[in-house]
Enzyme design. Structure first.
Site, PDB file in Angstrom:
ATOM      1  CG  ASP A  63      -0.294   0.103   2.534  1.00 17.98           C
ATOM      2  OD1 ASP A  63       0.956   0.056   2.586  1.00 17.98           O
ATOM      3  OD2 ASP A  63      -1.013   0.205   3.557  1.00 17.98           O
TER       4      ASP A  63
ATOM      5  CG  ASP B  33       3.480  -3.026   6.749  1.00 19.75           C
ATOM      6  OD1 ASP B  33       4.451  -3.780   6.963  1.00 19.75           O
ATOM      7  OD2 ASP B  33       2.870  -2.976   5.661  1.00 19.75           O
TER       8      ASP B  33
ATOM      9  CG  ASP C 226       8.142   8.892  19.963  1.00 17.94           C
ATOM     10  OD1 ASP C 226       8.100   9.724  20.884  1.00 17.94           O
ATOM     11  OD2 ASP C 226       8.771   9.066  18.915  1.00 17.94           O
TER      12      ASP C 226
ATOM     13  CG  ASP D   2       6.737  14.160  20.563  1.00 14.39           C
ATOM     14  OD1 ASP D   2       7.746  14.278  19.845  1.00 14.39           O
ATOM     15  OD2 ASP D   2       5.702  14.840  20.425  1.00 14.39           O
TER      16      ASP D   2
ATOM     17  CD  GLU E 191      11.011  16.206  20.585  1.00  9.85           C
ATOM     18  OE1 GLU E 191      11.360  16.482  19.431  1.00  9.85           O
ATOM     19  OE2 GLU E 191       9.816  16.084  20.932  1.00  9.85           O
TER      20      GLU E 191
ATOM     21  CG  HIS F  26      11.130  11.815  13.893  1.00  8.95           C
ATOM     22  ND1 HIS F  26      11.820  11.600  15.069  1.00  8.95           N
ATOM     23  CD2 HIS F  26      10.038  12.537  14.239  1.00  8.95           C
ATOM     24  CE1 HIS F  26      11.181  12.169  16.069  1.00  8.95           C
ATOM     25  NE2 HIS F  26      10.106  12.758  15.598  1.00  8.95           N
ATOM     26  CG  ASP F  27      11.115  16.083  14.552  1.00  8.29           C
ATOM     27  OD1 ASP F  27      10.197  15.871  13.743  1.00  8.29           O
ATOM     28  OD2 ASP F  27      10.957  16.009  15.789  1.00  8.29           O
TER      29      ASP F  27
END
Length: 582
Positions: A59, A63, A132, A234, A288, A354-355
């Protein structure tokens, strides 16, 4: 093919274990008190962005079954823990950082049975799982918020921050993701505004409400009871708010951390969380952000505080700007943080997540000539510093920034809303797009590059974010079969770190800080000493070895050769060397 390259990788690891100079670990550990030795200090954390790691059903979205398929690969890296970005049920306004159900799995990612299988697979391979936890805010589609906005006297009203419209406009607060920059969103249902430090789909939870806190602790215990080994909180440094909402000075958003982070009540919440959750399980805890200053950071993580295990500070990772950065500043920042936490507290060491945009594009040189050696240099740095290293998926390959030329190609809400805000404010949009192309979070979220087949082997369908065009040359399968690849250098470094406690617990000392291109430091534990030399330059350079002790062994080298005499080392462009010192 997958079994073949994996067996080859294991063979490489076995050979390296035999030949590496990693034989004195028990002697090194005798140099420190046993109570200072913790699994989370010795961990090598590998961050997986599940949406982009491996798609098992075609898709276009990664996953949990995709992660399960690649657990042998993760194990082959030598990492000991995985930090998994949010996988909870979410409408995906911010790619899972807007949670609508904390006890269920996002349908795109799979089921709770998939999660259990994935976690069991990690544990069977000796890999711990860090989750997270997104509890500064929830999704506006969470049942708590639906109830909260339904009426002013609803029992869930005080789960969030509301400002009645009849009191006039609320005091201005800055939103990090909102296109208008305003953190108050008007809601006509009850004629009131709600607070959101991030996107309007992410209303901030009211941590001054003890019912909210208990809800969160129960959620964390739910996952800890399932067997999760740690939690990353987070944006938690923003969780406490002054609910009198005093007026902030004009321009405060340029230094919003001073006004948003570590407000009164935060430490009480963390002590309560520690008592309710962390003290009951052998889990790792990290928040974080590390506050506004060293004092804040120590109050978060010093052992006698009974709050968190380690700090995750951003001053280092924020150094690179467009068109480069100053190496002297890098040395200064990482050195001062190490010195500050040399005797109490513990740090996280990272250059990407990821940021952030891709590590080698920000800190190294992603040109074809220097990409590989500079990626190896950066991984050498990460895995030879004191503190718990966090390695972002794909950086073990040297994955690079992607090149977007239109805002329509971006998926990140921060990029899309930031573009609209810049447009509304009349900014130079050509310059804005140039800067965005370099720094966008989407750079760090492109699909993992597994092989040279369609979509880099990530998915049979159309990926949710384009695959980087360089995947034909830069992928796991190709690098796995090359003993001198970035990938196999990363494996050598994880072995080196795990077998040499000096690289975990040893004292750090900056050497020759004034050298214009070389970042040099020693790691010392008892009688063991290692010298790390990193040439952050496209030019050959020399480094004088006028140090206590003499180099006896080249422990690791990202080139095949090293020009060294008794007193001088000549380093090639982006050469990274670790020397054992007598």
């Amino acid at each position: 093919m997958g079994q073949t390259w994996f067996k080859y990788g294991v063979c490489i690891l076995a050979v390296l274990l035999v030949v590496s100079a990693c034989k004195d670990s028990s002697k090194q550990k005798e140099a420190m008190p046993a109570q200072d030795q913790k699994w989370w200090k010795e961990a090598i954390v590998y961050q997986i962005y599940p949406r982009s790691f491996k798609d098992s059903d075609g898709d276009g979205v990664g996953d949990l079954q995709g992660i399960i398929q690649k657990l042998d690969y993760v194990q082959s890296l030598g990492v000991t823990a995985v930090w998994l970005n949010p996988i909870y049920t979410s409408p995906n306004a911010d790619n899972g950082y807007d949670v609508s159900d904390y006890r269920n799995i996002m349908e795109e990612f799979g089921t709770m049975e998939d999660f259990d299988q994935m976690m069991d697979g990690m544990h069977q391979r000796g890999i711990k799982l860090v989750m997270d936890i997104v509890v500064n805010h929830s999704s506006n589609e969470h049942e708590w918020f639906k109830q909260s906005r339904s009426s002013r006297d609803n029992p869930y009203r005080d789960y969030y921050h509301w400002w009645p419209a009849e009191k006039g406009n609320p005091p201005y607060r800055y939103s990090l993701f909102d296109a208008k920059g305003d953190a108050w969103q008007y809601d006509s249902l009850t004629n009131a505004y709600y607070l959101h430090y991030f996107a309007k789909q992410q209303p901030d939870l009211n941590w001054s409400n003890p019912k909210v806190r208990q809800e969160v602790y129960d959620i964390m215990k739910f996952w800890a009871d399932k067997g999760v080994d740690g939690f990353r909180l987070d944006a938690f440094q923003f969780a406490a708010k002054d609910t009198t909402y005093p007026k902030f000075p004009d321009g405060f958003e340029k230094d919003f951390i001073q006004y948003y982070a570590m407000q009164d009540g935060l430490h009480e919440y963390l002590k309560e969380m520690n008592q309710a959750v962390f003290s009951k399980y052998d889990v790792m805890s990290v928040s974080e952000g590390a506050g506004r200053n060293f004092e804040d950071a120590h109050e978060l993580v010093d052992q006698d505080r009974n709050e968190l295990n380690m700090a995750y500070a951003f001053e280092g990772v924020d150094i690179p700007k467009y068109k480069g950065y100053d190496l002297a500043t890098m040395k200064e920042v990482f050195t001062k943080w190490d010195q500050e936490f040399a005797h109490d507290g513990w740090l996280s060491i990272f250059l990407a997540n990821h940021d952030q945009a891709r590590m080698v594009s920000r800190w190294g040189n992603d040109s074809e000539a220097y990409r590989d050696v500079s990626a190896k240099l950066l991984n050498t740095f990460l895995l030879s510093m004191r503190g718990t290293p966090y390695c972002y998926y794909g950086d073990e390959l040297g994955m690079t920034n992607i090149d977007f030329d239109s805002i329509s190609q971006y998926q990140d809400i921060a990029a899309i809303n930031g573009y609209q805000k810049a447009l509304d404010e009349g900014e130079d949009m050509e310059l804005f797009m140039e800067l965005l192309n370099f720094s966008s979070r989407d750079n760090g979220r492109t699909p993992m590059q597994w092989d040279a087949t369609k979509n880099a082997g990530f998915s049979e369908g159309d990926p949710w974010l384009p695959v980087n065009e360089n995947y034909m040359e830069l992928n796991v399968e190709k690098e796995n079969s090359n003993e001198n690849s970035v990938l196999n250098h990363f494996r050598k470094m994880t072995i080196l770190r795990k077998e040499n406690p000096v690289l975990v617990y040893g004292d750090y000392q900056l050497v020759v800080p004034e050298h214009p291109t070389v970042y040099a430091y020693t790691r010392t534990l008892g009688d063991e000493k290692m010298l790390v030399l990193l040439n952050f330059s496209e030019e050959d350079t020399t480094f004088d070895l006028n140090l206590d002790g003499n180099p006896s062994t080249v422990v690791i080298n990202n080139y095949t050769d090293l020009d060294i005499t008794d007193k001088t080392v000549r380093l090639l462009p982006y050469q990274a060397v670790i020397l054992k010192m007598d």
